[in-house]
Design a protein around this motif. Structure first.
Motif, short mmCIF file in Angstrom:
data_model
loop_
_atom_site.label_atom_id
_atom_site.label_comp_id
_atom_site.label_asym_id
_atom_site.label_seq_id
_atom_site.Cartn_x
_atom_site.Cartn_y
_atom_site.Cartn_z
N LEU A 6 0.83 -1.20 0.00
CA LEU A 6 0.00 0.00 0.00
C LEU A 6 0.87 1.25 0.00
CD1 LEU A 6 -2.44 -0.91 2.94
CD2 LEU A 6 -2.72 -1.46 0.51
N ASP A 7 0.48 2.24 -0.78
CA ASP A 7 1.01 3.58 -0.59
C ASP A 7 0.35 4.10 0.69
OD1 ASP A 7 2.28 6.09 -1.28
OD2 ASP A 7 0.30 6.79 -1.92
N ARG A 8 0.95 5.11 1.32
CA ARG A 8 0.36 5.63 2.56
C ARG A 8 -0.57 6.81 2.30
NH1 ARG A 8 3.76 8.80 7.06
NH2 ARG A 8 2.95 10.52 5.80
N ASP A 9 0.01 7.94 1.90
CA ASP A 9 -0.76 9.18 1.73
C ASP A 9 -1.69 9.08 0.53
OD1 ASP A 9 0.74 10.11 3.88
OD2 ASP A 9 2.20 11.14 2.60
N GLY A 10 -2.98 9.23 0.77
CA GLY A 10 -3.97 9.13 -0.29
C GLY A 10 -4.61 7.75 -0.39
N VAL A 11 -4.05 6.77 0.33
CA VAL A 11 -4.59 5.41 0.34
C VAL A 11 -5.08 5.05 1.74
CG1 VAL A 11 -4.08 2.95 -0.02
CG2 VAL A 11 -3.17 4.66 -1.61
N ILE A 12 -4.18 5.20 2.72
CA ILE A 12 -4.52 4.91 4.11
C ILE A 12 -5.03 6.17 4.81
CG2 ILE A 12 -3.63 4.12 6.34
CD1 ILE A 12 -1.50 2.52 4.76
N ASN A 13 -4.33 7.26 4.55
CA ASN A 13 -4.70 8.54 5.18
C ASN A 13 -4.91 9.62 4.13
OD1 ASN A 13 -1.53 8.16 5.43
ND2 ASN A 13 -1.91 10.34 5.14
N LYS A 14 -5.60 10.67 4.56
CA LYS A 14 -5.84 11.80 3.66
C LYS A 14 -4.51 12.41 3.27
CE LYS A 14 -10.46 12.54 5.35
NZ LYS A 14 -11.42 13.42 6.01
#
Length: 177
Positions: A6-14
């Motif tokens: 998973l990418d973090r920013d934009g996938v898990i969090n805003k």
């Protein structure tokens, strides 16, 4: 081993065009933490691969990046989820490093650390560079329409076999169905 990247920013969090620079600025996308917990409960390893050029630009240091990731891990723990590993590129966008997506360096590190071939493994991102990095090592690209996803879905370079979902929760539901 079932492994998802998973990418973090934009996938898990805003995401933020001004970068996520402190734990206070980190805000989960609704349903993303519960989706990761579902993956964990189904026996999946969940790994994050994230460009963090704010470090290279001097916007925040490694201690702050660790604190931001710590907030994410604490929020996940509250819903019974966990991230198995976080891989990140701290270099600025103009760097010639091999770890900044769309280059596959982070994904190659994941393969080495977990002793796994990522061919066919899901790579979930909201930007073209996330998907390109995954494709370089044979991942199946999944685009989420959170973060920069709406803009990315119209990119003429979007890989033809990209699977598009509204958010991470929808990706996970499809994977576990």
């Amino acid at each position: 081993m079932k492994l998802i990247v998973l990418d973090r920013d934009g996938v898990i969090n805003k995401d933020s065009d001004q970068f996520i620079k402190s734990p206070d600025e980190w805000e989960a996308i609704p349903g993303s933490l519960e989706a990761i917990a579902k993956l964990n409960q189904a026996g999946w390893r969940v790994v994050v691969a994230s460009n963090q050029s704010g470090v290279g630009r001097g916007l925040f240091g490694m201690d702050m990046l660790n604190a931001i990731n710590g907030r994410m891990n604490e929020a996940l723990a509250q819903v019974g989820g966990r991230i198995d590993a976080i891989f990140f590129c701290p270099h600025a966008a103009d760097s010639t490093c091999e770890c900044r997506k769309p280059k596959p360096g982070l994904l190659e590190q994941i393969q080495e650390r977990f002793n796994v071939d990522l061919t066919g493994a899901p790579m979930v991102g909201d930007s073209l560079r996330d998907l390109q990095a995954g494709m370089a090592v044979g991942c199946q690209p999944y685009l989420v329409l959170t973060g920069k996803g709406h803009k990315t879905q119209d990119d003429p370079d979007l890989p033809a076999d990209t699977r598009i979902f509204p958010d991470l929760a929808a990706v996970v539901d499809a994977l576990l169905d």
